[in-house]
Write a protein that holds these residues in place. Sequence first.
Motif, PDB file in Angstrom:
ATOM      1  N   SER A   1      45.305 -74.069  59.598  1.00  0.00           N
ATOM      2  CA  SER A   1      46.199 -73.311  58.734  1.00  0.00           C
ATOM      3  C   SER A   1      47.653 -73.539  59.128  1.00  0.00           C
ATOM      4  CB  SER A   1      45.815 -71.830  58.840  1.00  0.00           C
ATOM      5  OG  SER A   1      46.931 -71.009  58.698  1.00  0.00           O
ATOM      6  N   LYS A   2      48.493 -73.604  58.084  1.00  0.00           N
ATOM      7  CA  LYS A   2      49.916 -73.852  58.304  1.00  0.00           C
ATOM      8  C   LYS A   2      50.499 -72.825  59.273  1.00  0.00           C
ATOM      9  CE  LYS A   2      49.824 -74.489  53.684  1.00  0.00           C
ATOM     10  NZ  LYS A   2      50.031 -74.958  52.304  1.00  0.00           N
ATOM     11  N   SER A   3      50.066 -71.578  59.142  1.00  0.00           N
ATOM     12  CA  SER A   3      50.681 -70.530  59.961  1.00  0.00           C
ATOM     13  C   SER A   3      50.193 -70.569  61.413  1.00  0.00           C
ATOM     14  CB  SER A   3      50.408 -69.166  59.348  1.00  0.00           C
ATOM     15  OG  SER A   3      49.014 -68.978  59.243  1.00  0.00           O
ATOM     16  N   MET A   4      49.122 -71.320  61.694  1.00  0.00           N
ATOM     17  CA  MET A   4      48.601 -71.343  63.068  1.00  0.00           C
ATOM     18  C   MET A   4      49.128 -72.529  63.876  1.00  0.00           C
ATOM     19  SD  MET A   4      46.677 -68.723  63.402  1.00  0.00           S
ATOM     20  CE  MET A   4      45.811 -69.119  64.924  1.00  0.00           C
ATOM     21  N   GLY A   5      49.795 -73.484  63.200  1.00  0.00           N
ATOM     22  CA  GLY A   5      50.305 -74.662  63.916  1.00  0.00           C
ATOM     23  C   GLY A   5      49.192 -75.512  64.516  1.00  0.00           C
ATOM     24  N   ASN A   6      48.037 -75.537  63.875  1.00  0.00           N
ATOM     25  CA  ASN A   6      46.896 -76.304  64.415  1.00  0.00           C
ATOM     26  C   ASN A   6      46.413 -77.354  63.412  1.00  0.00           C
ATOM     27  OD1 ASN A   6      45.718 -74.821  62.432  1.00  0.00           O
ATOM     28  ND2 ASN A   6      44.304 -73.703  63.743  1.00  0.00           N
ATOM     29  N   THR A   7      47.363 -77.877  62.640  1.00  0.00           N
ATOM     30  CA  THR A   7      46.989 -78.738  61.509  1.00  0.00           C
ATOM     31  C   THR A   7      47.230 -80.226  61.793  1.00  0.00           C
ATOM     32  OG1 THR A   7      49.218 -78.591  60.602  1.00  0.00           O
ATOM     33  CG2 THR A   7      47.647 -76.964  59.839  1.00  0.00           C
ATOM     34  N   ILE A   8      46.581 -81.065  60.985  1.00  0.00           N
ATOM     35  CA  ILE A   8      46.977 -82.466  60.853  1.00  0.00           C
ATOM     36  C   ILE A   8      47.426 -82.621  59.405  1.00  0.00           C
ATOM     37  CG2 ILE A   8      46.185 -84.878  60.796  1.00  0.00           C
ATOM     38  CD1 ILE A   8      44.171 -84.254  62.925  1.00  0.00           C
ATOM     39  N   GLY A   9      48.640 -83.110  59.215  1.00  0.00           N
ATOM     40  CA  GLY A   9      49.164 -83.297  57.859  1.00  0.00           C
ATOM     41  C   GLY A   9      48.519 -84.511  57.203  1.00  0.00           C
ATOM     42  N   LEU A  10      48.284 -84.402  55.893  1.00  0.00           N
ATOM     43  CA  LEU A  10      47.665 -85.512  55.165  1.00  0.00           C
ATOM     44  C   LEU A  10      48.492 -86.794  55.290  1.00  0.00           C
ATOM     45  CD1 LEU A  10      45.384 -86.264  53.062  1.00  0.00           C
ATOM     46  CD2 LEU A  10      47.103 -85.819  51.302  1.00  0.00           C
ATOM     47  N   LEU A  11      49.822 -86.637  55.372  1.00  0.00           N
ATOM     48  CA  LEU A  11      50.694 -87.825  55.357  1.00  0.00           C
ATOM     49  C   LEU A  11      51.215 -88.192  56.741  1.00  0.00           C
ATOM     50  CD1 LEU A  11      52.706 -87.077  52.083  1.00  0.00           C
ATOM     51  CD2 LEU A  11      50.590 -88.393  52.360  1.00  0.00           C
ATOM     52  N   GLU A  12      50.683 -87.591  57.783  1.00  0.00           N
ATOM     53  CA  GLU A  12      51.148 -87.958  59.125  1.00  0.00           C
ATOM     54  C   GLU A  12      50.751 -89.402  59.447  1.00  0.00           C
ATOM     55  OE1 GLU A  12      51.706 -84.895  62.310  1.00  0.00           O
ATOM     56  OE2 GLU A  12      50.086 -83.926  61.206  1.00  0.00           O
ATOM     57  N   THR A  13      51.544 -90.038  60.314  1.00  0.00           N
ATOM     58  CA  THR A  13      51.260 -91.431  60.674  1.00  0.00           C
ATOM     59  C   THR A  13      50.082 -91.484  61.646  1.00  0.00           C
ATOM     60  OG1 THR A  13      52.688 -91.370  62.609  1.00  0.00           O
ATOM     61  CG2 THR A  13      53.731 -92.021  60.530  1.00  0.00           C
ATOM     62  N   ARG A  14      49.557 -92.689  61.818  1.00  0.00           N
ATOM     63  CA  ARG A  14      48.459 -92.893  62.771  1.00  0.00           C
ATOM     64  C   ARG A  14      48.845 -92.388  64.172  1.00  0.00           C
ATOM     65  NH1 ARG A  14      44.104 -96.812  63.518  1.00  0.00           N
ATOM     66  NH2 ARG A  14      43.973 -97.290  65.726  1.00  0.00           N
ATOM     67  N   ASP A  15      50.065 -92.708  64.590  1.00  0.00           N
ATOM     68  CA  ASP A  15      50.498 -92.291  65.934  1.00  0.00           C
ATOM     69  C   ASP A  15      50.590 -90.770  66.039  1.00  0.00           C
ATOM     70  OD1 ASP A  15      50.607 -94.895  66.645  1.00  0.00           O
ATOM     71  OD2 ASP A  15      52.805 -95.064  66.563  1.00  0.00           O
ATOM     72  N   GLU A  16      51.123 -90.161  64.995  1.00  0.00           N
ATOM     73  CA  GLU A  16      51.239 -88.689  65.006  1.00  0.00           C
ATOM     74  C   GLU A  16      49.847 -88.056  65.050  1.00  0.00           C
ATOM     75  OE1 GLU A  16      55.402 -88.079  62.468  1.00  0.00           O
ATOM     76  OE2 GLU A  16      53.521 -88.386  61.383  1.00  0.00           O
TER      77      GLU A  16
END
Length: 326
Positions: free
Chosen positions: A195-210
């Motif tokens: 969840s966005k509010s928990m800071g435990n996410t992986i964004g759909l558009l994050e890079t491989r390194d991220e």
Amino acid sequence: MSRIFSGIQPSGELHLGNYLGAVKNWVQLQHQHPTIISIVDYHAITVAYDPELLRVRRREMAVSLLAAGVDPNVATVFLQSAVPEHTELQWIFNTITPLGELERQTQFKDKSARQESVNAGLLMYPVLQAADILLYRADLVPVGEDQMQHLELSRVIARRWNAAFGRGEDYFPEPQAVLTPTRRIMGLDGQAKMSKSMGNTIGLLETRDEIWAKLRPAVTDPARVRKTDPGHPDVCNIYHLHKAFSPPETVKHVYEQCTTAGWGCIDCKKVLLESMDQELVPIRRRAAELREQPQRVDEVLAAGATACRAIARQTVADVRERMGLD
Ligand code: AMP
Ligand code: TRP
């Protein structure tokens, strides 16, 4: 033919919980049913926010949805605030919704426990959601599991309005949820829902390194301390992500390697990273292309709003007529 409506808040980046719990279903179902997808900005302002950031996030959400495969040639995508009938119908529904039902909503209880002061909009949030769906008289609502209680309330509102004003007709259908096999994705902490509010996410558009920087330290089976300990895939969030991203043979192999302590968790995560790349690289590429064509995104949203307003006006006219407000 059943109509589909769903929504997503532009309160942050589109993450893998959203993607696996809801958006993937939109991409599939859009070819089978008339589909309307809303970026629900009026919902996003029920908690503290920054106007400039909201403006950016609405666009980014549109880019993410189109990149993920929501196809404006078959589906309608629009900003909720571009269609004022949403709030008009919400007002009407407010007048037939008991306060107690709103106070019992678990998302309201969770969100209000985290705020210093709770505004009325946060309480009315599910009434606006009911208005979103019923404005288009949608039958099917593809969402994640956390939305089940809100959808139950939408059904109650539809039923109550029909009974009071429908003149013996079920003017509003009772909308049903459509869940994906991955209806509830856990966050990288392995503790709470992603969840966005928990800071435990992986964004759909994050890079491989991220993604790797987040995946590498992510929680696995807590009972597996040493690499030589056999693991329990069923309690491991990484295994659940494998089931969402890896082909069945890989999932089977991962299960065997984990339960026999053949692989360590890092080996397993490296394979997951590759599977994620298979699906996410084309999405990232499309997002980069769309960011180069802001006018294309504007056109999609403007056409979506025009199409939705035509339907919304008719519904509100029908409602006004039946309620003595015309
Ligand atoms: P939101 O970001 O709260 O607007 O949610 C958009 C959609 O994603 C809704 O259908 C949610 O039910 C779904 N969703 C959000 N988080 C998760 C999650 N961790 N697992 C599955 N579905 C989710
Ligand atoms: N409340 C939903 C969420 O947080 C977003 C939403 C608003 C929605 N209106 C909707 C979802 C209508 C489905 C249908 O995920």
